[in-house]
Design an enzyme around this catalytic site. Structure first.
Site, PDB file in Angstrom:
ATOM      1  N   ASP A 118     -33.481  -2.897  39.455  1.00  0.00           N
ATOM      2  CA  ASP A 118     -34.206  -3.633  40.346  1.00  0.00           C
ATOM      3  C   ASP A 118     -35.842  -3.366  40.388  1.00  0.00           C
ATOM      4  OD1 ASP A 118     -31.903  -4.983  41.024  1.00  0.00           O
ATOM      5  OD2 ASP A 118     -31.502  -3.539  42.907  1.00  0.00           O
ATOM      6  N   TYR A 177     -25.547 -11.633  50.018  1.00  0.00           N
ATOM      7  CA  TYR A 177     -24.117 -12.013  50.022  1.00  0.00           C
ATOM      8  C   TYR A 177     -23.773 -13.463  50.872  1.00  0.00           C
ATOM      9  CZ  TYR A 177     -24.193  -7.614  48.068  1.00  0.00           C
ATOM     10  OH  TYR A 177     -24.332  -6.202  47.440  1.00  0.00           O
ATOM     11  N   GLY A 212     -23.040  -5.890  41.572  1.00  0.00           N
ATOM     12  CA  GLY A 212     -22.206  -6.773  42.102  1.00  0.00           C
ATOM     13  C   GLY A 212     -21.637  -8.013  41.247  1.00  0.00           C
ATOM     14  N   SER A 242     -26.979  -2.219  48.659  1.00  0.00           N
ATOM     15  CA  SER A 242     -26.790  -3.851  49.335  1.00  0.00           C
ATOM     16  C   SER A 242     -27.757  -3.752  50.477  1.00  0.00           C
ATOM     17  CB  SER A 242     -25.413  -3.895  49.796  1.00  0.00           C
ATOM     18  OG  SER A 242     -24.463  -4.035  48.721  1.00  0.00           O
ATOM     19  N   ARG A 261     -28.046  -2.663  36.108  1.00  0.00           N
ATOM     20  CA  ARG A 261     -29.127  -3.603  36.681  1.00  0.00           C
ATOM     21  C   ARG A 261     -30.180  -2.826  37.192  1.00  0.00           C
ATOM     22  NH1 ARG A 261     -27.155  -6.026  41.440  1.00  0.00           N
ATOM     23  NH2 ARG A 261     -28.971  -5.034  42.408  1.00  0.00           N
ATOM     24  N   ASN A 265     -28.739   0.407  39.290  1.00  0.00           N
ATOM     25  CA  ASN A 265     -27.275   0.059  39.682  1.00  0.00           C
ATOM     26  C   ASN A 265     -26.482   0.071  38.620  1.00  0.00           C
ATOM     27  OD1 ASN A 265     -27.475  -1.283  42.705  1.00  0.00           O
ATOM     28  ND2 ASN A 265     -29.284  -2.153  41.372  1.00  0.00           N
ATOM     29  N   GLU A 302     -34.703   0.776  41.871  1.00  0.00           N
ATOM     30  CA  GLU A 302     -33.387   1.668  41.471  1.00  0.00           C
ATOM     31  C   GLU A 302     -32.843   1.060  40.523  1.00  0.00           C
ATOM     32  OE1 GLU A 302     -30.048   0.322  44.629  1.00  0.00           O
ATOM     33  OE2 GLU A 302     -31.960   0.009  45.660  1.00  0.00           O
ATOM     34  N   GLU A 361     -19.963  -0.498  51.670  1.00  0.00           N
ATOM     35  CA  GLU A 361     -19.925  -2.090  50.775  1.00  0.00           C
ATOM     36  C   GLU A 361     -18.692  -2.370  50.431  1.00  0.00           C
ATOM     37  OE1 GLU A 361     -23.431  -2.036  47.704  1.00  0.00           O
ATOM     38  OE2 GLU A 361     -23.295   0.228  48.246  1.00  0.00           O
TER      39      GLU A 361
END
Length: 362
Positions: free
Chosen positions: A298, A257, A316, A185, A296, A312, A310, A20
């Site tokens: 998900d 992205y 990002g 990602s 964060r 984070n 998951e 990443e």
């Protein structure tokens, strides 16, 4: 400007060597641009800058007569990367690294040893969140709803027949997602729709991690929930729920992205009680892992039930990232978000009675 007339020194750590890297560089650049130059003395550094910090620390120990193996090598790295005059010890490191060696607790442990404050979660929370298989076991033990998985260890893969039988017995068959356990990602992630694709998908995941996870394909609404900590009180709050609508079959790397690769709908188009439950689940995940500053989570919503995918710990911060969008929806600008995370870092890592030089004493 601080009461001593000195700006708060911030080192934005980005890049690194993970898969990443490009995302991290984008996050780091956005963060640097958001830092007010009248308040911060900010600079960016690739992962290699840590060689300098580590070697300076070890040199100070060696001067007291302590012999440390590897010191000569570290000093050579320092000389190759950065002149001594180019780096000043930062007041705080803003970690914008994603993936291995940045989000998994390793950098956090080094900064702890160096006594340098940093943004985001500490060693344990970072390591736990990075390990999807282990963190989901922790969530399930706490009664939280998760997407189930089958773990396949590199070099110990059962027969494809046995795996397909397990998949059918547990989830009714294909399709499934295969992903590396400790990657982000969507790197190394494959949607498997036919039996002959399964072996290649597992081999792909094993290129990135010793543990591959097989998860059922859950048809539903993909959402994410950011959680922020109040820099003064330490209280946590869930941000508005973001619905993710990828242009691709699933939310892959390009969807995440590439400008226009996905649509972020805030708030998500779900019943109020589902949105509230998703926020409660994300907050519980944050607290259970011991996250700091931000996280964060998900999730995917199936039959009105938010299921955890998951967590984070360093989301990002790119132009297409989800956490900044959710914060903006809550009235928190990107610059305010960055400043808030710095304040949280200083609150967590500086002893209360120690005089701290920050940008907030003016």
């Amino acid at each position: 400007m601080s009461s001593t007339g000195r700006k708060c020194r911030v080192l934005v750590l980005m890049g690194g060597s993970s898969s990443e890297r490009a995302v991290s560089l984008s996050s780091g650049q956005m963060i640097l641009e958001a830092l007010d130059p009248s308040r911060y003395d900010a600079g960016g550094a690739d992962m290699d800058a840590l060689f300098y910090l580590a070697s300076q620390h070890l040199v100070s120990l060696s001067e007291t007569g302590v012999s440390l193996p590897g010191l000569e090598w570290l000093e050579k790295q320092r000389q190759r990367l950065l002149p001594a005059s180019a780096v000043v010890r930062p007041d705080v490191v803003f970690i914008a690294l994603h993936g291995r060696n940045g989000e998994d607790g390793r950098v956090q442990g080094l900064l702890d040893l160096l006594g340098i404050p940093y943004t985001g979660s500490g060693v344990l929370a970072s390591a736990l969140a990075m390990n999807k298989h282990l963190s989901k076991q922790l969530f399930r033990a706490d009664g939280l709803p998760t997407v189930p998985d089958i773990a396949v260890v590199r070099g110990k893969m059962p027969s494809l027949t046995s795996l397909l039988e397990d998949i059918t017995a547990q989830w009714g068959g294909l399709p499934v997602f295969v992903k590396p356990n400790e990657e982000g990602s969507s790197v190394g992630c494959t949607l498997v729709e036919r039996p002959e694709q399964l072996e290649t998908a597992i081999e792909t995941a094993h290129c990135y991690d010793a543990l591959a996870l097989i998860e059922p394909y859950v048809s539903g609404t993909e959402i994410t929930v950011g959680v922020l900590e109040h820099p003064e009180t330490g209280d946590v709050e869930a941000l508005p729920v973001v619905e993710i609508v990828p242009r691709s079959t699933f939310y892959d790397y390009d969807s995440k992205y590439t400008m226009g690769g996905s649509e972020h709908i805030i708030p998500a188009r779900l019943p109020a009680e589902v949105l509230s439950k998703a926020q409660q689940v994300a907050t519980r995940c944050h607290m259970l892992l011991g996250c700091r500053g931000m996280s964060r989570t998900d999730l995917i919503v199936a039959n009105q039930e938010p299921l955890i995918l998951e967590v984070n710990t360093i989301p990002g911060m790119t132009p297409t990232s989800l956490l900044p969008d959710a914060a903006a929806s809550a009235g928190i600008s990107f610059a305010e978000l960055v400043e808030r995370l710095i304040r949280c870092a200083l609150r967590h890592t500086i002893p209360p009675k120690q005089e701290v030089t920050t940008a907030y004493d003016s």
